[in-house]
Motif scaffolding. Structure first.
Motif, PDB file in Angstrom:
ATOM      1  N   GLU A 210       0.834  -1.207   0.000  1.00  0.00           N
ATOM      2  CA  GLU A 210       0.000   0.000   0.000  1.00  0.00           C
ATOM      3  C   GLU A 210       0.866   1.253   0.000  1.00  0.00           C
ATOM      4  O   GLU A 210       0.538   2.248  -0.653  1.00  0.00           O
ATOM      5  N   LYS A 211       1.962   1.217   0.733  1.00  0.00           N
ATOM      6  CA  LYS A 211       2.878   2.372   0.737  1.00  0.00           C
ATOM      7  C   LYS A 211       3.588   2.489  -0.616  1.00  0.00           C
ATOM      8  O   LYS A 211       3.823   3.600  -1.115  1.00  0.00           O
ATOM      9  N   PHE A 212       3.928   1.360  -1.207  1.00  0.00           N
ATOM     10  CA  PHE A 212       4.549   1.350  -2.529  1.00  0.00           C
ATOM     11  C   PHE A 212       3.665   2.077  -3.548  1.00  0.00           C
ATOM     12  O   PHE A 212       4.149   2.862  -4.365  1.00  0.00           O
ATOM     13  N   LYS A 213       2.367   1.820  -3.493  1.00  0.00           N
ATOM     14  CA  LYS A 213       1.434   2.408  -4.462  1.00  0.00           C
ATOM     15  C   LYS A 213       1.358   3.928  -4.363  1.00  0.00           C
ATOM     16  O   LYS A 213       0.897   4.596  -5.295  1.00  0.00           O
ATOM     17  N   GLN A 214       1.802   4.467  -3.240  1.00  0.00           N
ATOM     18  CA  GLN A 214       1.761   5.923  -3.052  1.00  0.00           C
ATOM     19  C   GLN A 214       3.057   6.600  -3.501  1.00  0.00           C
ATOM     20  O   GLN A 214       3.201   7.822  -3.351  1.00  0.00           O
ATOM     21  N   ARG A 215       3.988   5.806  -4.055  1.00  0.00           N
ATOM     22  CA  ARG A 215       5.273   6.355  -4.499  1.00  0.00           C
ATOM     23  C   ARG A 215       5.418   6.155  -6.005  1.00  0.00           C
ATOM     24  O   ARG A 215       5.705   5.064  -6.484  1.00  0.00           O
ATOM     25  N   LYS A 216       5.218   7.256  -6.772  1.00  0.00           N
ATOM     26  CA  LYS A 216       5.340   7.146  -8.220  1.00  0.00           C
ATOM     27  C   LYS A 216       6.758   6.770  -8.647  1.00  0.00           C
ATOM     28  O   LYS A 216       6.955   6.110  -9.665  1.00  0.00           O
ATOM     29  N   ASP A 217       7.744   7.214  -7.865  1.00  0.00           N
ATOM     30  CA  ASP A 217       9.127   6.902  -8.239  1.00  0.00           C
ATOM     31  C   ASP A 217       9.386   5.401  -8.162  1.00  0.00           C
ATOM     32  O   ASP A 217      10.036   4.825  -9.048  1.00  0.00           O
ATOM     33  N   LEU A 218       8.875   4.749  -7.131  1.00  0.00           N
ATOM     34  CA  LEU A 218       9.039   3.296  -7.040  1.00  0.00           C
ATOM     35  C   LEU A 218       8.273   2.579  -8.143  1.00  0.00           C
ATOM     36  O   LEU A 218       8.757   1.611  -8.728  1.00  0.00           O
ATOM     37  N   ILE A 219       7.098   3.080  -8.463  1.00  0.00           N
ATOM     38  CA  ILE A 219       6.276   2.443  -9.501  1.00  0.00           C
ATOM     39  C   ILE A 219       6.949   2.540 -10.860  1.00  0.00           C
ATOM     40  O   ILE A 219       7.042   1.551 -11.604  1.00  0.00           O
ATOM     41  N   TYR A 220       7.436   3.738 -11.213  1.00  0.00           N
ATOM     42  CA  TYR A 220       7.960   3.954 -12.564  1.00  0.00           C
ATOM     43  C   TYR A 220       9.430   3.575 -12.741  1.00  0.00           C
ATOM     44  O   TYR A 220       9.835   3.125 -13.805  1.00  0.00           O
ATOM     45  N   SER A 221      10.224   3.783 -11.697  1.00  0.00           N
ATOM     46  CA  SER A 221      11.674   3.594 -11.872  1.00  0.00           C
ATOM     47  C   SER A 221      12.275   2.518 -10.983  1.00  0.00           C
ATOM     48  O   SER A 221      13.424   2.132 -11.176  1.00  0.00           O
ATOM     49  N   GLY A 222      11.522   2.032  -9.980  1.00  0.00           N
ATOM     50  CA  GLY A 222      12.045   0.993  -9.102  1.00  0.00           C
ATOM     51  C   GLY A 222      12.872   1.509  -7.953  1.00  0.00           C
ATOM     52  O   GLY A 222      13.294   0.742  -7.091  1.00  0.00           O
ATOM     53  N   THR A 224      13.581   5.128  -5.139  1.00  0.00           N
ATOM     54  CA  THR A 224      13.073   6.394  -4.616  1.00  0.00           C
ATOM     55  C   THR A 224      13.939   7.524  -5.164  1.00  0.00           C
ATOM     56  O   THR A 224      15.146   7.558  -4.936  1.00  0.00           O
ATOM     57  N   LEU A 225      13.328   8.447  -5.871  1.00  0.00           N
ATOM     58  CA  LEU A 225      14.045   9.581  -6.458  1.00  0.00           C
ATOM     59  C   LEU A 225      14.081  10.763  -5.499  1.00  0.00           C
ATOM     60  O   LEU A 225      14.843  11.709  -5.687  1.00  0.00           O
ATOM     61  N   PHE A 226      13.215  10.724  -4.484  1.00  0.00           N
ATOM     62  CA  PHE A 226      13.224  11.693  -3.383  1.00  0.00           C
ATOM     63  C   PHE A 226      13.158  10.909  -2.084  1.00  0.00           C
ATOM     64  O   PHE A 226      12.684   9.779  -2.045  1.00  0.00           O
ATOM     65  N   GLY A 227      13.614  11.535  -1.006  1.00  0.00           N
ATOM     66  CA  GLY A 227      13.487  10.873   0.286  1.00  0.00           C
ATOM     67  C   GLY A 227      14.601  11.257   1.239  1.00  0.00           C
ATOM     68  O   GLY A 227      15.776  11.085   0.925  1.00  0.00           O
ATOM     69  N   ALA A 228      14.209  11.778   2.389  1.00  0.00           N
ATOM     70  CA  ALA A 228      15.178  12.126   3.433  1.00  0.00           C
ATOM     71  C   ALA A 228      15.394  10.915   4.335  1.00  0.00           C
ATOM     72  O   ALA A 228      14.473  10.136   4.582  1.00  0.00           O
ATOM     73  N   MET A 229      16.615  10.763   4.820  1.00  0.00           N
ATOM     74  CA  MET A 229      16.922   9.642   5.695  1.00  0.00           C
ATOM     75  C   MET A 229      16.179   9.768   7.031  1.00  0.00           C
ATOM     76  O   MET A 229      16.084  10.852   7.583  1.00  0.00           O
ATOM     77  N   PRO A 230      15.682   8.658   7.552  1.00  0.00           N
ATOM     78  CA  PRO A 230      15.053   8.679   8.876  1.00  0.00           C
ATOM     79  C   PRO A 230      16.130   8.784   9.958  1.00  0.00           C
ATOM     80  O   PRO A 230      17.321   8.651   9.674  1.00  0.00           O
ATOM     81  N   HIS A 315      15.666  -3.245  -7.556  1.00  0.00           N
ATOM     82  CA  HIS A 315      16.577  -2.189  -8.019  1.00  0.00           C
ATOM     83  C   HIS A 315      17.853  -2.210  -7.184  1.00  0.00           C
ATOM     84  O   HIS A 315      17.828  -2.524  -5.993  1.00  0.00           O
ATOM     85  N   GLU A 316      18.976  -1.861  -7.838  1.00  0.00           N
ATOM     86  CA  GLU A 316      20.264  -1.897  -7.129  1.00  0.00           C
ATOM     87  C   GLU A 316      20.349  -0.856  -6.018  1.00  0.00           C
ATOM     88  O   GLU A 316      21.110  -1.034  -5.059  1.00  0.00           O
ATOM     89  N   LYS A 317      19.612   0.236  -6.121  1.00  0.00           N
ATOM     90  CA  LYS A 317      19.699   1.286  -5.089  1.00  0.00           C
ATOM     91  C   LYS A 317      18.328   1.919  -4.879  1.00  0.00           C
ATOM     92  O   LYS A 317      18.090   3.072  -5.230  1.00  0.00           O
ATOM     93  N   PRO A 318      17.412   1.166  -4.283  1.00  0.00           N
ATOM     94  CA  PRO A 318      16.066   1.721  -4.101  1.00  0.00           C
ATOM     95  C   PRO A 318      15.998   2.845  -3.081  1.00  0.00           C
ATOM     96  O   PRO A 318      15.073   3.654  -3.108  1.00  0.00           O
ATOM     97  N   PHE A 319      16.979   2.915  -2.162  1.00  0.00           N
ATOM     98  CA  PHE A 319      16.984   3.946  -1.131  1.00  0.00           C
ATOM     99  C   PHE A 319      18.377   4.555  -1.017  1.00  0.00           C
ATOM    100  O   PHE A 319      19.360   3.825  -0.865  1.00  0.00           O
ATOM    101  N   ALA A 320      18.446   5.875  -1.089  1.00  0.00           N
ATOM    102  CA  ALA A 320      19.729   6.545  -0.862  1.00  0.00           C
ATOM    103  C   ALA A 320      20.053   6.490   0.625  1.00  0.00           C
ATOM    104  O   ALA A 320      19.159   6.534   1.471  1.00  0.00           O
ATOM    105  N   GLY A 321      21.333   6.370   0.944  1.00  0.00           N
ATOM    106  CA  GLY A 321      21.740   6.417   2.345  1.00  0.00           C
ATOM    107  C   GLY A 321      21.834   5.081   3.041  1.00  0.00           C
ATOM    108  O   GLY A 321      22.347   5.003   4.155  1.00  0.00           O
ATOM    109  N   VAL A 322      21.306   4.016   2.419  1.00  0.00           N
ATOM    110  CA  VAL A 322      21.497   2.663   2.953  1.00  0.00           C
ATOM    111  C   VAL A 322      22.015   1.781   1.828  1.00  0.00           C
ATOM    112  O   VAL A 322      21.920   2.124   0.656  1.00  0.00           O
ATOM    113  N   ASN A 323      22.549   0.643   2.201  1.00  0.00           N
ATOM    114  CA  ASN A 323      23.154  -0.228   1.205  1.00  0.00           C
ATOM    115  C   ASN A 323      22.164  -0.643   0.126  1.00  0.00           C
ATOM    116  O   ASN A 323      21.002  -0.924   0.396  1.00  0.00           O
TER     117      ASN A 323
END
Length: 703
Positions: A210-222, A224-230, A315-323
């Motif tokens: 459900e959270k995936f569906k709210q992220r166009k970047d994950l849907i289209y490119s696999g 996250t193209l935006f996102g601040a580290m927690p 995707h090889e790098k779905p999240f910036a800031g983590v492996n």
């Protein structure tokens, strides 16, 4: 019933494997098929008809209504066209269920819309799929029902390879032929075949669907193209090998069962280092079967995730800031009599055959480091390689203390007289046993590491087919084996010749050996001094395919023609440009329609609050300062968005090819980073309720 018995019962139950064939096929037919598989004997149509009939009957018993030639075009994923077993209707109104040998052996999907890199014009539609009988057919059960999947190669009407499977099988023939020559020199007359054995480890992320569906970047490119580290990422390393959560455990249980049914020997599973990241690894298989099984694993990872309200990210790098994620391609060479050519034994310095194999592999990797780097080239992988989480973009070989010492002895004196021993690991606890210690440690920063009796190529991206790296490995090692055998077969004094050749190869190519920290700045300088190539991006590595050296190598062993290599280079450039274009346009879409409007709305709320506070006679400086800060970042984001729109439109208008790919890398990628920076900062300043999509914390920790 115990779980162990259940596993034994379900393993391979949906595979038309050797056991099934032996039961169902007439003895002569089974014998002919075995000869085809083991010796490459051509399969005649009459034999194929019998096999097809029994395969169809078996598949129908499994519930199958359709069959498909399951192949791997140059799209990065598999392809299939389904046909039912129904033949022409009878006068009675019933239908016959049929499947012929011709339909088994050859299919004819439309080839015009698959990437061909100029090998085929759009109007030249015909392509052929050919049964790879060395990789067993299987029945896949999913929402579409049960389908008989027949692993195939895919070629154009004029015979060029349009897939990963065809050149892989060619490279396997090349390494087999040259390996047999080599072991014959050492007196092995029993082995009839040498096969590359591969075990790929697969990393992946799981997020809530459900959270995936709210992220166009994950849907289209696999990714996250935006996102601040927690506040918390992977700093504590507490996710690595940690207790598997119940929801994930249920997913893994079903995943294993589905894989076991289709004969994939899923063995290892664990949490990886990043939050929400995991890994699965099968037991080793023949290279072409391992490639097929890895594709099945990736498909099954995604399919099973939907049953648990999850989404699998490869995707090889779905999240910036983590492996990010990759897959380690463990490669070795094994004879049909069970001997591993990469097994050093207890005294490697005395194992001359192994040392020659090692010398040839060092030579191959040093001579063709650029091709190996290209084989792991992918736009997503560019975010990962060298980022203190994956091997650097510089190819080097880790041998460990024991083998490096043996190599140094050979280089210095021409003869190795000793091998370092492993010894005992003293735990210091009386109730714990002293453990036998290996003679060398491992090095996670090495892109090509010797790990006991295999080489682990650790650069491959998590989404990519392992076909490409194994094609390169098989071919470059076949070349070194061939060159060595050409010399040694003519030698009057074999023992002297083999020692001289090992010393020559190891001396000339010792520069490729590096046992230290591949992440360090010192290694970058040292690699440059040694003359090792540092191909930082995918597009920097693509030219390796179209050098005279590459043409000569692949044409010599009939793996690729010059035209096929040129086409693959063109496809690489085209795919790179398309991937970055999709990402850039997704960022534009998200920033224009979601993020900037949300911030504008939030500034309106802030302004009203500041005004209300002022009218109440209180100090509103906090609200005003916050409003000014958000407004300044909003202005930066708007300017960056305009710049990205302009540069993306300019890139898209360029002619496809190398120049366009470089423009995307040099201009569009920095513009994307410039837009991301103020947006990510804004995410930390805007009320969470006002932010229009799930945060990194939501995605990574709420699974």
């Amino acid at each position: 019933m115990s779980e162990a018995i259940k596993v034994a019962e379900i393993f391979g139950e949906d595979v038309f494997n050797e056991s099934v064939m032996q039961q169902r096929l007439p003895k002569k037919i089974y014998k002919d098929l075995k000869q085809t598989i083991e010796e490459g004997k051509e399969l005649d149509l009459a034999t194929a008809d019998v096999i097809a009939h029994e395969m169809k009957e078996w598949a129908i018993e499994k519930g199958a209504t359709h069959y498909t030639h399951w192949f791997q075009p140059l799209t990065g994923v598999t392809a299939e066209k389904h046909d039912s077993f129904i033949s022409a209707p009878l006068e009675s109104g019933k239908v016959l269920m049929s499947f012929s040998g011709k339909e088994l052996i050859k299919g004819e999907p439309d080839a015009s819309s698959f990437p061909s890199g100029g090998l085929r014009a759009t109007f030249e539609a015909r392509g052929y799929t050919a049964w790879d009988c060395t990789s067993p057919a299987f029945v896949r059960h999913d929402a579409a029902g049960a389908t008989l999947c027949i692993p195939t190669a895919f070629c154009s009407y004029t015979g060029e390879a349009l897939d990963q499977k065809t050149p892989l099988l060619r490279s396997m023939e090349a390494i087999n032929k040259q390996s047999l020559r080599l072991i014959r020199l050492f007196g092995d007359t029993t082995a009839k075949k040498v096969t590359p054995s591969v075990g790929p480890e697969q990393e992946y992320f799981l997020v809530d669907a459900e959270k995936f569906k709210q992220r166009k970047d994950l849907i289209y490119s696999g990714r996250t193209l935006f996102g601040a580290m927690p506040p918390k990422g992977q700093e504590l390393d507490d996710h690595y090998f940690g207790t598997i959560r119940q929801r994930i455990g249920a997913y893994m249980k079903e995943l294993n069962e589905e894989l076991w049914k289709v004969g994939v020997s899923s063995k290892t599973q664990h949490n990886e280092v990043a939050p929400a990241q995991h890994e699965i690894a099968p037991i080793y298989a023949k290279a072409n079967v391992a490639v097929d099984h890895n594709q099945i694993i990736m498909q099954t990872l995604k399919r099973v995730a939907t049953h648990h309200g999850l989404k699998c990210l490869l995707h090889e790098k779905p999240f910036a800031g983590v492996n990010g994620s990759g897959k380690h391609n463990n490669w070795s060479l094994t004879t049909d009599t069970g001997k591993n050519l990469l097994e050093p034994g207890k005294t490697p310095h005395e194992n001359i055959q192994f040392l020659l194999v090692l010398a040839c592999i060092l030579r191959a990797v040093d001579m063709h480091a650029d091709l190996l780097r290209n084989s792991a080239g992918d736009p997503g992988n560019d975010h990962r390689l060298g980022a203190d989480e994956a091997p650097p973009a510089i190819i080097s070989v880790f041998l460990g203390e024991q083998l490096e010492d043996v190599v140094e002895q050979l280089v210095d004196t021409g003869e190795a007289k000793s091998s370092k021993k492993g010894g005992k690991l003293m735990t210091g606890v009386k109730t714990l046993p002293d453990l036998a210690k290996d003679a060398t440690d491992r090095n996670r920063t090495s892109p090509f590491a010797f790990t006991g009796n295999k080489f682990e190529f650790r650069m491959v991206g998590s989404r990519d087919s392992i076909g490409s790296p194994n094609i390169v490995l098989n071919t470059i090692v076949a070349e070194s084996f061939c060159d060595a055998c050409d010399i040694l077969e003519k030698a009057d004094d074999f023992e002297k010749a083999v020692h001289d050749l090992m010393k020559e190869y190891m001396t000339k190519h010792q520069r490729i050996i590096f046992n230290g920290n591949g992440y360090s700045e010192e290694w970058l300088e040292e690699a440059k001094r040694r003359g090792l190539p540092n191909l930082r991006s995918t597009i920097d590595a693509v030219p390796a395919l179209v050098t005279e050296k590459s043409f000569k190598l692949f044409e010599r062993f009939h793996v690729f023609t010059k035209a096929e290599l040129e086409s693959r280079a063109e496809i690489k450039y085209e795919n790179y440009s398309k991937a970055i274009n999709i990402e850039a346009r997704t960022m534009i879409d998200m920033a224009s329609k979601q993020l900037i409007p949300a911030v504008i709305k939030y500034t309106g709320t802030l302004a009203k609050t500041a005004l209300v506070v002022k009218e109440a006679g209180a100090d509103n400086s906090v609200q005003v300062n916050h409003l000014n800060e958000v407004n300044a970042l909003l202005a930066k984001a708007e300017r960056a968005l305009d710049a990205l729109v302009k540069v993306t439109n300019k890139a898209a208008a360029m002619e496809e090819g190398e120049k366009q790919a470089h423009f995307y890398y040099d201009k569009v990628m920095p513009a994307m980073a410039a837009l991301r920076k103020p947006i990510d900062t804004l995410e930390m300043k805007v009320d969470k309720e006002a932010w229009p999509m799930p945060s990194y914390g939501d995605l990574l920790f709420e699974v």
